[in-house]
Enzyme design. Structure first.
Site, mmCIF file in Angstrom:
data_model
loop_
_atom_site.group_PDB
_atom_site.id
_atom_site.type_symbol
_atom_site.label_atom_id
_atom_site.label_comp_id
_atom_site.label_asym_id
_atom_site.label_seq_id
_atom_site.Cartn_x
_atom_site.Cartn_y
_atom_site.Cartn_z
ATOM 1 N N GLY A 99 77.031 43.137 61.376
ATOM 2 C CA GLY A 99 75.689 41.818 60.046
ATOM 3 C C GLY A 99 74.248 42.067 61.943
ATOM 4 N N HIS A 124 115.065 17.421 84.559
ATOM 5 C CA HIS A 124 115.632 18.170 85.206
ATOM 6 C C HIS A 124 116.342 18.835 85.102
ATOM 7 C CE1 HIS A 124 116.888 18.600 89.490
ATOM 8 N NE2 HIS A 124 118.263 18.586 88.906
ATOM 9 N N THR A 145 87.397 40.685 71.110
ATOM 10 C CA THR A 145 87.290 41.256 72.348
ATOM 11 C C THR A 145 89.337 40.440 72.868
ATOM 12 O OG1 THR A 145 85.440 40.477 73.015
ATOM 13 C CG2 THR A 145 87.289 40.815 74.498
HETATM 14 P P1 FAD Z 1 84.726 37.791 71.327
HETATM 15 O O1 FAD Z 1 86.485 37.397 71.356
HETATM 16 O O2 FAD Z 1 83.685 38.774 71.933
HETATM 17 O O3 FAD Z 1 84.210 38.342 69.452
HETATM 18 C C1 FAD Z 1 83.299 39.108 69.232
HETATM 19 C C2 FAD Z 1 83.013 39.328 68.242
HETATM 20 O O4 FAD Z 1 82.215 40.013 67.183
HETATM 21 C C3 FAD Z 1 84.076 40.768 68.348
HETATM 22 O O5 FAD Z 1 84.835 41.248 67.090
HETATM 23 C C4 FAD Z 1 82.863 42.014 67.858
HETATM 24 O O6 FAD Z 1 82.899 43.559 67.169
HETATM 25 C C5 FAD Z 1 82.397 41.184 66.851
HETATM 26 N N1 FAD Z 1 80.247 41.341 67.522
HETATM 27 C C6 FAD Z 1 80.103 41.996 68.375
HETATM 28 N N2 FAD Z 1 78.126 41.893 67.200
HETATM 29 C C7 FAD Z 1 78.300 41.776 66.252
HETATM 30 C C8 FAD Z 1 77.909 42.133 65.058
HETATM 31 N N3 FAD Z 1 76.049 42.470 64.726
HETATM 32 N N4 FAD Z 1 78.293 42.043 63.424
HETATM 33 C C9 FAD Z 1 79.657 41.711 63.247
HETATM 34 N N5 FAD Z 1 80.375 41.607 64.275
HETATM 35 C C10 FAD Z 1 79.967 41.697 65.845
HETATM 36 N N6 FAD Z 1 90.411 34.532 77.859
HETATM 37 C C11 FAD Z 1 91.773 33.427 78.262
HETATM 38 O O7 FAD Z 1 91.333 32.592 77.334
HETATM 39 N N7 FAD Z 1 92.618 33.946 78.447
HETATM 40 C C12 FAD Z 1 92.934 35.025 78.609
HETATM 41 O O8 FAD Z 1 94.653 35.403 78.999
HETATM 42 C C13 FAD Z 1 91.888 36.098 78.467
HETATM 43 N N8 FAD Z 1 92.357 37.480 79.148
HETATM 44 C C14 FAD Z 1 91.315 38.602 78.781
HETATM 45 C C15 FAD Z 1 91.392 39.668 79.009
HETATM 46 C C16 FAD Z 1 90.470 40.580 78.981
HETATM 47 C C17 FAD Z 1 90.870 42.102 79.088
HETATM 48 C C18 FAD Z 1 89.363 40.464 78.633
HETATM 49 C C19 FAD Z 1 88.273 41.316 78.743
HETATM 50 C C20 FAD Z 1 88.970 38.858 77.910
HETATM 51 C C21 FAD Z 1 90.036 38.007 77.825
HETATM 52 N N9 FAD Z 1 89.593 36.679 77.745
HETATM 53 C C22 FAD Z 1 90.528 35.252 78.455
HETATM 54 C C23 FAD Z 1 88.224 36.276 77.359
HETATM 55 C C24 FAD Z 1 88.473 36.196 76.270
HETATM 56 O O9 FAD Z 1 88.667 37.607 74.750
HETATM 57 C C25 FAD Z 1 86.532 35.981 75.685
HETATM 58 O O10 FAD Z 1 86.080 34.712 76.306
HETATM 59 C C26 FAD Z 1 87.093 35.490 74.067
HETATM 60 O O11 FAD Z 1 87.033 36.821 73.331
HETATM 61 C C27 FAD Z 1 85.581 35.118 73.321
HETATM 62 O O12 FAD Z 1 85.884 35.076 72.244
HETATM 63 P P2 FAD Z 1 84.501 34.959 71.616
HETATM 64 O O13 FAD Z 1 84.986 34.716 70.577
HETATM 65 O O14 FAD Z 1 83.003 34.180 72.483
HETATM 66 O O15 FAD Z 1 83.592 37.162 71.497
#
Ligand code: FAD
Ligand code: NAD
Length: 467
Positions: free
Chosen positions: A114, A445, A40
């Site tokens: 997965g 500063h 994401t």
């Molecule tokens: P994710 O980044 O959601 O990644 C999960 C991955 O797992 C995805 O690629 C998905 O396709 C994959 N996946 C899921 N199920 C499966 C499966 N069964 N098999 C294989 N792959 C799979 N956070 C900040 O700290 N700063 C910011 O500025 C910020 N801005 C944001 C702006 C927006 C518009 C959004 C929506 C979110 C923002 N966030 C921000 C939040 C941040 O994106 C998330 O907290 C972060 O991406 C979470 O990371 P993660 O690794 O847990 O999951």
């Protein structure tokens, strides 16, 4: 294929976990269902939203601030297609950077969905339908989250949209009706307000960014109102109807009256929900929480199944990229036999509006509720020489310190480059610094960071110099 660790999901939690595992000598694979890495955050979150925030801020400054600097521009215009194209180039550069890092660290990348066959076997189903099986001693679930929807307000992805669609629109909305005055709503609302859209924010609570220190929401609302955004606080959305290019959002006002807002787009930004669909958790006996669908983990971020861990948005806590990264590192080190630790109180939160909002530690409301005796020191940016020079006079830094020991308990700021400035507060609090400690350290500063020092001086016997 036999691994020490398989990571499912390549967002900031997953890819950082994989890299740290590889650094620690563990044979590692990563599984990603989409055909780009980065999750994401890199594809439809942090990075594209910041690219559009930067582009729109440039336009806004050119249209409204340059004149006061003595810069005159004729024929200023927006090429929105180019703005979206540039955003995609930024995303592509970042996601291909992650592919490079996987190769560099000798991490095998498996593209496909997965799912658990058993606790050591992951089935990877590719988009062409072919299936492979890989096995591992440990599995890290890092499957992230997806936008929450309101049950009575279906997303059609055309007129009623989530953040994902809002990052790739083909036109600047005329009137964007935004449901949710949280982080996504205010960041993407800012993008479109700066580009000339009318933006109306409907928020259920009585303040915007309601989970942050209340003083931040009040100041941010003032600034965004100046930008032209309209706020409907304490309003309860009841439905939305699409009619051609128009969407009508209905809500109940705090007085119980009915209100309708008509726009050309409605962005639903009411939080995100953990994503575990298709993971086959039922095959290994892992259940998810009813509310929020999160996976339950212990202090080592291990699930109820030994050797299966979960990190990031899919588990409890703030849904932030840097929190997911920290957890990825923590789990990798636990698997390698180390004893790492995360202080969740010291994970900063940032809203990338302009001015930026940033905070770490306890809010004033939390300290009051816990009965902690504290003192406050504030410093407004309008008293900062650096802010005068750049013209960024809105906002302040507020420091909360223990009344008896002077230890910094919370720092809440809204102002220019607050997102970067909060790092000083995190370091100070990690080392349990007092407000006086910071006020005795040299700050260059003229910089915005002097406001942090002045706020600490204000908390230390009201000794601020410039107010
Ligand atoms: P994710 O980044 O959601 O990644 C999960 C991955 O797992 C995805 O690629 C998905 O396709 C994959 N996946 C899921 N199920 C499966 C499966 N069964 N098999 C294989 N792959 C799979 N956070 C900040 O700290 N700063 C910011 O500025 C910020 N801005 C944001 C702006 C927006 C518009 C959004 C929506 C979110 C923002 N966030 C921000 C939040 C941040 O994106 C998330 O907290 C972060 O991406 C979470 O990371 P993660 O690794 O847990 O999951
Ligand atoms: P959020 O929790 O920040 O804000 C959602 C807002 O919607 C809240 O203010 C809530 O009171 C309101 N709301 C909920 N139901 C409502 C309803 N029915 N009617 C009106 N208002 C309602 O969630 P978000 O903005 O969707 O962001 C999701 C997640 O993504 C957040 O957890 C955030 O941490 C993360 N994110 C972080 C950043 C960042 O760090 N800069 C940027 C974007 C997203």
């Amino acid at each position: 294929m036999q691994y020490d660790v398989i990571v499912i999901g390549s967002g900031p939690g997953g890819y950082v976990a994989a890299i740290r595992c590889a650094q620690l000598g563990l044979k590692t694979a990563i599984v990603e269902k989409y055909n780009t890495l980065g999750g994401t955050c890199l594809n439809v979150g942090c990075i594209p939203s910041k690219a559009l925030l930067d582009s729109s801020e440039h336009y806004h400054n050119a249209a409204h601030a340059f004149k006061t600097h003595g810069i005159n521009l004729d024929n200023l215009g927006i090429d929105f297609g180019q703005m979206i194209k540039r955003k995609q180039q930024v995303v592509d550069a970042n996601t291909s950077g992650i592919s490079y890092l996987m190769k560099k660290n000798k991490i095998d990348t498996h593209f496909g969905v997965g799912s658990f066959k058993d606790k050591n076997t992951i089935i990877v189903k590719k988009s062409d339908g072919t299936v492979t099986e890989i096995t591992s001693k440990n599995v890290i679930i890092a499957t992230g989250s997806k936008p929450s929807a309101l049950p009575f307000l279906p997303i059609d992805k055309k007129r009623i949209i989530t953040s994902t669609e809002a990052l790739s629109l083909s036109e600047v909305p005329k009137h964007l009706v935004l449901i949710g005055g949280g982080v996504i709503g205010l960041e993407l609302g800012s993008v479109y307000a700066r580009l000339g859209a009318k933006v109306s924010v409907i928020e259920y609570m009585d303040s915007i960014i309601p989970t942050m220190d209340k003083s931040l929401g009040r100041e941010l609302q003032k600034v965004l109102t100046k930008l032209g955004m309209e706020f409907y606080l304490g309003h309860k959305v009841t439905g939305a109807v699409v009619n051609g290019d128009e969407v009508t959002v209905s809500c109940d006002t705090p007085k119980g009256e009915k209100l309708e807002l008509k726009g050309d787009y409605c962005l639903v930004a009411v939080g995100r929900i953990a994503y575990t669909d298709g993971l086959g958790l039922e095959n290994i006996g892992i259940t998810v929480e009813e509310r929020g669908r999160k996976i339950t983990v212990n202090d080592h971020l291990e699930t109820s199944v030994k050797g299966v861990y979960a990190i990031g948005d899919v588990i409890k806590g703030a849904m932030l990229a840097h929190k997911a990264e920290d957890e990825g590192t923590l789990v990798a080190e636990i698997i390698a036999g180390q004893k790492p630790h995360i202080d969740y109180n010291l994970i900063p939160g940032v809203v990338y509006t302009w001015p930026e909002v940033a905070a770490v530690g306890q809010t004033e409301e939390q300290l009051k509720a816990a009965g902690v005796k504290y003192k406050t020191g504030s410093f407004p940016f309008k008293a900062s020489g650096r802010a005068r020079a750049s013209g960024d006079l809105d906002g302040f830094v507020k420091v909360l310190a223990d009344a008896a020991t002077d230890e910094i308990l919370g720092v809440h700021m809204i102002g220019p480059r607050a997102a970067d400035m909060i790092a000083e507060a995190v370091v100070a609090m990690e080392y349990r610094a007092s407000a006086e400690d910071i006020s005795r350290m040299s700050h260059a500063h003229p910089t915005y960071t002097e406001a942090m020092r002045e706020a600490c001086l204000a908390a230390t016997e009201n000794r601020a110099i410039h107010i």
